[in-house]
Design a protein around this motif. Structure first.
Motif, mmCIF file in Angstrom:
data_model
loop_
_atom_site.group_PDB
_atom_site.id
_atom_site.type_symbol
_atom_site.label_atom_id
_atom_site.label_comp_id
_atom_site.label_asym_id
_atom_site.label_seq_id
_atom_site.Cartn_x
_atom_site.Cartn_y
_atom_site.Cartn_z
ATOM 1 N N VAL A 1 0.802 -1.295 -0.134
ATOM 2 C CA VAL A 1 0.065 -0.041 0.056
ATOM 3 C C VAL A 1 0.880 1.418 0.091
ATOM 4 O O VAL A 1 0.638 2.025 -0.803
ATOM 5 N N VAL A 2 1.709 1.484 1.038
ATOM 6 C CA VAL A 2 2.624 2.465 1.072
ATOM 7 C C VAL A 2 3.825 2.500 -0.045
ATOM 8 O O VAL A 2 4.319 3.452 -0.411
ATOM 9 N N GLY A 3 4.618 1.387 0.107
ATOM 10 C CA GLY A 3 5.695 1.417 -0.856
ATOM 11 C C GLY A 3 5.597 1.243 -2.465
ATOM 12 O O GLY A 3 6.173 2.149 -2.858
ATOM 13 N N TYR A 4 4.454 0.535 -2.751
ATOM 14 C CA TYR A 4 4.424 0.371 -4.197
ATOM 15 C C TYR A 4 3.485 1.377 -4.718
ATOM 16 O O TYR A 4 3.913 1.984 -5.618
ATOM 17 N N ALA A 5 2.082 1.524 -4.132
ATOM 18 C CA ALA A 5 1.086 2.588 -4.358
ATOM 19 C C ALA A 5 1.241 3.824 -3.930
ATOM 20 O O ALA A 5 0.702 4.773 -4.368
ATOM 21 N N GLY A 6 2.061 3.957 -2.841
ATOM 22 C CA GLY A 6 2.319 5.417 -2.473
ATOM 23 C C GLY A 6 1.008 5.805 -1.528
ATOM 24 O O GLY A 6 0.760 7.124 -1.586
ATOM 25 N N LEU A 7 0.393 5.200 -0.941
ATOM 26 C CA LEU A 7 -0.910 5.433 -0.381
ATOM 27 C C LEU A 7 -0.684 5.347 1.148
ATOM 28 O O LEU A 7 -0.537 4.281 1.635
ATOM 29 N N LEU A 8 -0.562 6.446 2.032
ATOM 30 C CA LEU A 8 -0.176 6.311 3.219
ATOM 31 C C LEU A 8 -1.475 5.755 4.069
ATOM 32 O O LEU A 8 -2.367 6.516 4.202
ATOM 33 N N ASP A 9 -0.980 4.522 4.852
ATOM 34 C CA ASP A 9 -2.168 3.945 5.364
ATOM 35 C C ASP A 9 -1.615 4.064 6.961
ATOM 36 O O ASP A 9 -0.841 3.193 7.560
ATOM 37 N N LEU A 10 -2.622 4.815 7.917
ATOM 38 C CA LEU A 10 -2.311 4.594 9.392
ATOM 39 C C LEU A 10 -3.196 3.916 10.357
ATOM 40 O O LEU A 10 -3.107 3.701 11.390
ATOM 41 N N GLY A 11 -4.240 2.943 9.325
ATOM 42 C CA GLY A 11 -4.888 2.281 9.962
ATOM 43 C C GLY A 11 -4.837 0.762 9.699
ATOM 44 O O GLY A 11 -5.668 -0.076 9.823
ATOM 45 N N TYR A 12 -3.639 0.431 9.457
ATOM 46 C CA TYR A 12 -3.388 -0.872 9.004
ATOM 47 C C TYR A 12 -3.669 -2.073 9.823
ATOM 48 O O TYR A 12 -3.950 -3.321 9.683
ATOM 49 N N VAL A 13 -3.220 -1.763 11.330
ATOM 50 C CA VAL A 13 -3.477 -2.597 12.395
ATOM 51 C C VAL A 13 -5.009 -3.073 12.383
ATOM 52 O O VAL A 13 -4.955 -4.129 12.884
ATOM 53 N N ALA A 14 -5.997 -2.343 11.778
ATOM 54 C CA ALA A 14 -7.280 -2.814 11.897
ATOM 55 C C ALA A 14 -7.324 -4.242 11.316
ATOM 56 O O ALA A 14 -8.192 -5.223 11.689
ATOM 57 N N PHE A 15 -6.618 -4.439 10.058
ATOM 58 C CA PHE A 15 -6.792 -5.600 9.397
ATOM 59 C C PHE A 15 -5.892 -6.749 10.149
ATOM 60 O O PHE A 15 -6.511 -8.025 10.275
ATOM 61 N N PHE A 16 -5.022 -6.522 10.698
ATOM 62 C CA PHE A 16 -4.409 -7.230 11.852
ATOM 63 C C PHE A 16 -5.498 -7.654 12.872
ATOM 64 O O PHE A 16 -5.455 -8.876 13.278
ATOM 65 N N LEU B 1 -6.414 6.400 9.756
ATOM 66 C CA LEU B 1 -6.303 6.560 11.037
ATOM 67 C C LEU B 1 -7.549 6.318 11.845
ATOM 68 O O LEU B 1 -7.554 5.560 12.937
ATOM 69 N N GLY B 2 -8.566 7.192 11.428
ATOM 70 C CA GLY B 2 -9.790 7.097 11.997
ATOM 71 C C GLY B 2 -10.408 5.696 11.957
ATOM 72 O O GLY B 2 -10.943 5.160 12.840
ATOM 73 N N PHE B 3 -10.212 5.001 10.585
ATOM 74 C CA PHE B 3 -10.668 3.471 10.511
ATOM 75 C C PHE B 3 -10.100 2.546 11.612
ATOM 76 O O PHE B 3 -10.809 1.816 11.975
ATOM 77 N N GLY B 4 -8.502 2.771 11.683
ATOM 78 C CA GLY B 4 -8.036 1.916 12.633
ATOM 79 C C GLY B 4 -8.617 2.172 14.075
ATOM 80 O O GLY B 4 -8.892 0.926 14.836
ATOM 81 N N GLU B 5 -8.741 3.304 14.408
ATOM 82 C CA GLU B 5 -9.392 3.434 15.781
ATOM 83 C C GLU B 5 -10.905 2.977 16.042
ATOM 84 O O GLU B 5 -11.340 2.660 16.888
ATOM 85 N N ILE B 6 -11.834 2.996 14.809
ATOM 86 C CA ILE B 6 -12.911 2.774 14.854
ATOM 87 C C ILE B 6 -13.094 1.149 15.186
ATOM 88 O O ILE B 6 -14.035 0.829 15.923
ATOM 89 N N ILE B 7 -12.235 0.626 14.356
ATOM 90 C CA ILE B 7 -12.277 -1.167 14.464
ATOM 91 C C ILE B 7 -11.877 -1.419 16.075
ATOM 92 O O ILE B 7 -12.346 -2.327 16.772
#
Length: 363
Positions: free
Chosen positions: A51-66, A135-141
């Protein structure tokens, strides 16, 4: 000659990785456990790198999928659902106890679906705005997991879920020692080899993605989205694919984490975890697989290793400073030093201009 050296180095690296837990277990299982957690974070970092390295999309809620992958396995491999819902207990009198190998594709699919659902409304966002939304998505989860214990107790709230089944490989549960006759392998060593296998498979998948048409399209979007769109690339679908593919890695990692820990709670999926995973990708080298793996191993193992340094430093101050605070301070100093010394990461992607110049071609 170059191919021979690369082939030899790969075999040497494989031998070191296979022998490493056998050496570490002589110093205590705690060191093998650090290696296990490092491999889990490598899986997470590889997924976020898409997401971040290849597509350049900054994702701060990745822990939600974890978290989604961990709780899915915890619910399907523990007695919680049969204790709460009588109709499930009637259908499964012996409990669910679904095997991890059945849960893994479910966790990957569910996390991937959530990744697409997250990406769909954020396609027009970039940079800081995208970071705030994710970031908000990760906190919502995390808040959902923390509060879904009433009126119907689904996640058991802040108490978490325990009694999670261990992984079984060829009928042998990895929670028990394996006696090979000439050596005994403890549980943490068995999990190490399982995680190492998943990491190798994930690296192969990421490497093939990077060199594929999709991977090159992601990198084109990362460099200049407007130019990529003008060249006929469907940036909407490619972004959704990046979110979905990255999220599947998080779901698989979460299921493995739940099986390894035997217990999950919302505290394990805080915002700090997302920040650390992003830091692993950035400090290692955006978009470069060896760099991402190096960054994940260092940032996952460093906090545990520094426990042995923070203790003596606390003793030097007569206990005035807490060891945990000192440990966080040392980690922060290490990260600042790395970014000042190597602003593109510890092991960044080689620049195309340097490669052409080394071959005697004009830049």
């Amino acid at each position: 000659m170059l191919q021979h050296n690369i082939f030899s180095n790969r075999w040497l690296l494989a031998a070191v990785l296979l022998v490493l837990p056998l050496v570490l277990q002589n110093f205590g299982n705690a060191w093998v456990r650090i290696a296990d957690m490092s491999l889990l974070y490598v899986l997470l970092a590889l997924g976020l790198n898409i997401v971040v390295g290849y597509a350049g999309l900054l994702d701060l809620g990745y822990v939600a999928f974890f978290a989604v992958g961990a709780y899915l396995f915890a619910l399907l491999a523990s007695p919680h659902l049969t204790d709460v819902f009588p109709w499930i207990a009637v259908m499964f009198p012996n409990g669910l106890h679904l095997s991890l190998w059945w849960v893994l594709p479910l966790a990957a699919g569910l996390a991937g679906l959530l990744g697409v659902l997250l990406g769909a409304p954020t396609l027009r966002l970039r940079g800081d705005y995208l970071a705030i939304v994710t970031l908000g998505f990760g906190e919502i989860i995390r808040v959902f997991l923390n509060n879904l214990d009433h009126p119907v107790n689904i996640t058991n709230g802040p108490k978490g879920l325990g009694q999670i089944d261990a992984v079984s490989v060829w009928g042998h549960p990895l929670s028990k020692r394996l006696d090979l006759g000439f050596i005994e392998l403890p549980s943490v060593t068995l999990y190490y080899y399982l995680f190492l296998t998943l990491v190798v498979v994930s690296v192969v998948v990421c490497h093939r993605l990077e060199n594929s048409r999709i991977g090159r399209a992601w990198m084109a979007i990362r460099e200049d989205e407007i130019a990529a769109k003008s060249m006929g690339l469907n940036t909407r679908n490619l972004k959704l694919m990046a979110f979905g593919m990255g999220a599947t890695f998080g779901g698989v990692s979460g299921a493995m984490f739940a099986a390894f820990q035997g217990f999950v709670s919302p505290e394990s999926f805080s915002l700090m975890e997302s920040v650390m995973i992003v830091a692993m990708v950035v400090l290692g080298g955006l978009g470069h697989l060896p760099g991402v793996i190096l960054g994940a191993v260092l940032l996952a193992a460093l906090p545990e290793v520094l426990r042995y340094v923070a203790g003596p430093l606390q003793a030097m101050t007569d206990g005035r400073l807490d060891a945990s605070i000192l440990r966080q301070l040392l980690i922060a100093l290490a990260m600042v030093t790395i970014m000042l010394w190597r602003p593109r990461g510890l092991w960044p992607t080689p620049e195309h201009g340097q490669t052409l110049h080394s071959q005697g071609l004009p830049k």
